[in-house]
Motif scaffolding. Structure first.
Motif, mmCIF file in Angstrom:
data_model
loop_
_atom_site.group_PDB
_atom_site.id
_atom_site.type_symbol
_atom_site.label_atom_id
_atom_site.label_comp_id
_atom_site.label_asym_id
_atom_site.label_seq_id
_atom_site.Cartn_x
_atom_site.Cartn_y
_atom_site.Cartn_z
ATOM 1 N N ALA A 174 -19.817 -1.894 5.687
ATOM 2 C CA ALA A 174 -19.132 -3.002 6.347
ATOM 3 C C ALA A 174 -19.907 -4.270 6.029
ATOM 4 C CB ALA A 174 -19.092 -2.776 7.855
ATOM 5 N N LYS A 228 -15.037 4.290 5.700
ATOM 6 C CA LYS A 228 -13.963 3.291 5.716
ATOM 7 C C LYS A 228 -12.946 3.564 6.818
ATOM 8 C CE LYS A 228 -10.624 0.974 2.696
ATOM 9 N NZ LYS A 228 -10.072 0.904 1.313
ATOM 10 N N HIS A 229 -12.566 4.835 7.003
ATOM 11 C CA HIS A 229 -11.579 5.164 8.032
ATOM 12 C C HIS A 229 -12.145 4.936 9.434
ATOM 13 C CE1 HIS A 229 -8.914 6.649 5.006
ATOM 14 N NE2 HIS A 229 -9.667 7.681 4.690
ATOM 15 N N ASN A 268 -12.071 1.129 10.071
ATOM 16 C CA ASN A 268 -10.721 0.652 10.365
ATOM 17 C C ASN A 268 -10.268 1.087 11.751
ATOM 18 O OD1 ASN A 268 -10.499 -0.610 7.884
ATOM 19 N ND2 ASN A 268 -9.507 1.141 6.898
ATOM 20 N N TYR A 269 -10.579 2.330 12.110
ATOM 21 C CA TYR A 269 -10.173 2.818 13.430
ATOM 22 C C TYR A 269 -10.850 2.015 14.536
ATOM 23 C CZ TYR A 269 -9.197 5.766 17.418
ATOM 24 O OH TYR A 269 -8.769 6.200 18.649
ATOM 25 N N LEU A 281 -12.202 -0.994 14.477
ATOM 26 C CA LEU A 281 -11.766 -2.391 14.534
ATOM 27 C C LEU A 281 -10.381 -2.524 15.155
ATOM 28 C CD1 LEU A 281 -13.001 -3.790 11.094
ATOM 29 C CD2 LEU A 281 -14.026 -4.134 13.352
ATOM 30 N N ASN A 282 -9.548 -1.506 14.983
ATOM 31 C CA ASN A 282 -8.180 -1.577 15.496
ATOM 32 C C ASN A 282 -8.011 -0.987 16.893
ATOM 33 O OD1 ASN A 282 -6.975 -2.834 13.226
ATOM 34 N ND2 ASN A 282 -6.967 -0.876 12.128
ATOM 35 N N LYS A 325 -13.495 -8.555 14.857
ATOM 36 C CA LYS A 325 -12.581 -7.953 13.884
ATOM 37 C C LYS A 325 -12.251 -8.872 12.721
ATOM 38 C CE LYS A 325 -7.963 -5.853 13.635
ATOM 39 N NZ LYS A 325 -6.784 -5.408 14.424
ATOM 40 N N GLU A 331 -15.076 -6.851 6.940
ATOM 41 C CA GLU A 331 -14.294 -6.171 5.916
ATOM 42 C C GLU A 331 -15.143 -5.063 5.300
ATOM 43 O OE1 GLU A 331 -13.343 -9.068 2.948
ATOM 44 O OE2 GLU A 331 -15.416 -9.248 2.233
ATOM 45 N N PHE A 332 -14.489 -4.215 4.518
ATOM 46 C CA PHE A 332 -15.187 -3.131 3.834
ATOM 47 C C PHE A 332 -15.605 -3.618 2.458
ATOM 48 C CE2 PHE A 332 -15.466 1.219 1.928
ATOM 49 C CZ PHE A 332 -16.263 1.803 2.896
#
Length: 247
Positions: free
Chosen positions: A112, A180-181, A184-185, A187-188, A197, A201-202
């Motif tokens: 990240a 990565k997953h 994303n999880y 942050l969401n 957020k 970014e990745f």
């Protein structure tokens, strides 16, 4: 006589059904969404795969969730009743305690970073002047971990990925190792990360596309459990099971 024969046939079929299997296995895991977690649908992608595979081989699976280092310690203790833990990355140094299963999925492992301060790197030497966030007790990429152990890569350890994301979000760390997953999880879905957020970014370069495994504690039944899982994995569609958890 025909009715009796039908009854006996039905009883035989039911006795061989995975749904009525009397073989049981207990495993530990951690709260690592979207792969595993007590509040996730199907307890997460990795748990769904492991349960489906074992059930296809006639086992009932119980998964208990703990902080990572405790999950590992409990699984390694033969007096606690657990056969192993997951999801785990392969690492040579773990082979003394683990019988690694066939892969139960993959994990795109990278960094990240802050959107306003992206890091360009080609090899790990390029990162040696940066302090990088890691999670205590996690296996990362093999060469990266060797550099950390040798003092060639500065790191700052925390107990959870969310803590590292917050540090990256305010530029306290330039990079943090993360799947990565998972990034994303979090942050969401993690409200505590809402204010960070937009800044995160990745990084465009992966450390490694890691394979995920169950680590079975070495013992009298580890080979049996590993084979049962391997046989079950051949009967299920791992990608179809995991895909819905990553959307």
């Amino acid at each position: 006589m025909q009715a009796l024969s039908s009854f006996l046939l039905l009883a035989l079929l039911l006795s061989s059904s995975p749904l009525l299997a009397n073989k049981q296995i207990k495993l530990t895991s951690l709260d690592w969404p979207p792969y595993s977690g007590p509040t996730l649908p199907e307890k997460g992608a990795s748990v769904a795969v492991v349960k489906a595979a074992f059930e296809a081989s006639g086992y009932q699976v119980q998964v208990d969730f703990f902080p990572w280092e405790r999950a590992v310690a409990l699984a390694k203790d033969p007096n606690k009743g657990y056969a192993g833990y997951f999801p785990e990355y392969y690492a040579q140094e773990l082979e003394a305690d683990c019988v690694f299963s066939e892969p139960i999925g993959t994990s795109p492992l990278g960094f990240a970073q802050h959107k306003q301060a992206p890091v360009t790197w080609i090899g790990l030497d390029d990162l040696s002047t940066l302090k990088i966030g890691v999670v205590s007790g996690y296996v990362n990429e093999a060469e990266f971990d060797k550099r950390v152990a040798a003092g060639k890569q500065p790191v700052e350890a925390v107990t959870g990925d969310d803590q590292n994301l917050k540090k990256v979000g305010v530029k306290r760390l330039p990079l943090a190792v993360i799947d990565k997953h998972v990034m994303n999880y979090l942050l969401n879905n993690d409200p505590s990360l809402d204010s960070f957020k937009a800044n995160i970014e990745f990084n465009g370069k992966l450390l490694e596309d890691k394979k995920l495994h169950v680590c079975f504690r070495k013992g009298p039944q580890s080979a049996e459990y590993s084979k049962a899982l391997a046989d079950g994995l051949k009967k299920i569609d791992i990608e179809a099971i995991t895909k819905k958890h990553f959307q």
